[in-house]
Scaffold this active site. Structure first.
Site, short mmCIF file in Angstrom:
data_model
loop_
_atom_site.label_atom_id
_atom_site.label_comp_id
_atom_site.label_asym_id
_atom_site.label_seq_id
_atom_site.Cartn_x
_atom_site.Cartn_y
_atom_site.Cartn_z
N LYS A 183 0.68 -1.39 -0.09
CA LYS A 183 0.02 0.25 0.27
C LYS A 183 1.13 1.46 0.34
CE LYS A 183 -4.02 -2.58 1.80
NZ LYS A 183 -4.13 -2.85 3.55
N GLN A 224 -4.76 -2.08 8.93
CA GLN A 224 -4.54 -3.05 8.92
C GLN A 224 -5.06 -4.38 9.59
OE1 GLN A 224 -3.14 -3.85 5.53
NE2 GLN A 224 -4.34 -6.26 5.81
N ASP A 275 -11.93 2.45 3.36
CA ASP A 275 -11.96 1.31 3.72
C ASP A 275 -13.21 0.85 3.56
OD1 ASP A 275 -9.69 -0.28 3.21
OD2 ASP A 275 -9.22 -0.73 5.33
#
Ligand code: NAD
Length: 284
Positions: A51, A95, A118
């Site tokens: 990422k 994460q 997200d």
């Protein structure tokens, strides 16, 4: 039969993103993303590194915050609060999975909805459900891009999604529905799965079982999208779909690796740009 090349489609979207970020830079700050990782899970570390690298290549500012496994939930929440308040950080993601002593829901809920790239928090999930998304969840958004850019027909077509997780199956169904697909969601309790899969013009599999979907389960000419990422006993990566038998029946199919996988981070970059535009009040 066409193999949908997720790597090529992802690369062309990343070029578009890079050009957009360059344009944003002329007018003001570049978008910024903060990624928090807690602990030493090797797979998570690879995802986070990828990422960061993707941001760098696109010209997006990124900050990776690595915290030890024993980090207390309160400390993590405090870090999120500080990132929420920082103007240069437009997107925040934590994460997953988190260590067991931390409540994932409480942590993801702490991220400001405007920075929840997200699209995990209830407000953003709700917005997707009512058809007015702020951010599209990255993996199903990547699937939609693959369908659009491959010219697959969605409107009026039978779309069967296998899997009902909050991060893939459910939002996938919502997005196909928004584009007027006739959507069926199958899951571990579905009876006669094959009766559903054989009806599908678009079949999306997000189960997590290697080579579970075989050619006989697929309608001739269907578009088959394989979200699954599974490891075989010999250490290789494979999807939920038995590619060789499915490819004989499908009109289009995504491979694993090289299909949906490369799209997920690309969609995260897109959401980070959207977040920056919303926060800087420019045209989205
Ligand atoms: P999950 O474990 O949360 O959900 C799996 C779903 O499959 C469940 O809803 C379950 O009901 C369904 N299922 C299980 N067995 C079934 C069966 N026999 N018949 C029908 N349905 C069945 O998983 P997830 O997080 O949604 O991920 C699914 C797969 O997609 C995994 O392989 C994961 O690694 C992969 N994934 C890939 C990406 C990507 O970027 N490509 C992103 C997220 C997840």
């Amino acid at each position: 039969m066409t193999v949908i090349d997720g790597r090529a489609i992802s690369a062309s979207i990343r070029n578009e993103i890079k050009a957009e970020v360059a344009k944003m830079k002329e007018r003001g700050p570049v978008p910024g993303l903060a990624v928090i990782i807690v602990g030493d899970d090797p797979a998570s570390k690879v995802y986070v590194r990828n990422k960061g690298r993707a941001c760098e290549e696109a010209g997006i500012y990124s900050e990776i915050i690595e915290l030890p496994e024993k980090t207390e939930q309160g400390e993590l929440l405090g870090i999120i609060d500080k990132l929420n308040a920082r103007a240069g950080i437009n997107g925040i993601l934590v994460q997953l999975p988190l260590p067991r002593h931390i409540d994932e829901k409480a942590v993801t809920a702490r991220i400001l909805p405007e920075k929840d790239v997200d699209s995990f928090c209830d407000e953003n999930v709700g917005k997707v459900a009512v058809g007015a998304p702020r951010f599209l969840p990255c993996t199903p958004a990547g699937v939609m891009e693959l369908l659009h850019r491959s010219g697959a027909c969605i409107e009026g077509c039978e779309c069967v999604v296998i899997g009902r997780s909050n991060i893939v199956g459910k939002p996938m169904a919502m997005m196909l529905l928004k584009e007027n697909g006739t959507v069926t969601v199958c899951h571990s309790k579905t009876k006669n799965l094959i009766e559903h899969t054989r009806r599908a013009d678009i079949l999306v599999s997000a189960i997590g079982k290697p080579k579970f979907i075989t050619g006989e389960m697929i309608k001739p000419g269907a578009v088959v999208i394989d979200v699954g990422i599974n490891r075989t006993p010999d250490g290789k990566i494979c999807g939920d779909v038995d590619f060789d038998s499915a490819a004989k029946v499908a009109s289009m199919i995504t491979p694993v690796p090289g299909g949906v996988g490369p799209m997920t981070i690309t969609m995260l970059l897109k959401n980070t740009i959207t977040a920056a535009k919303l926060q800087n009040d420019t045209n989205v």
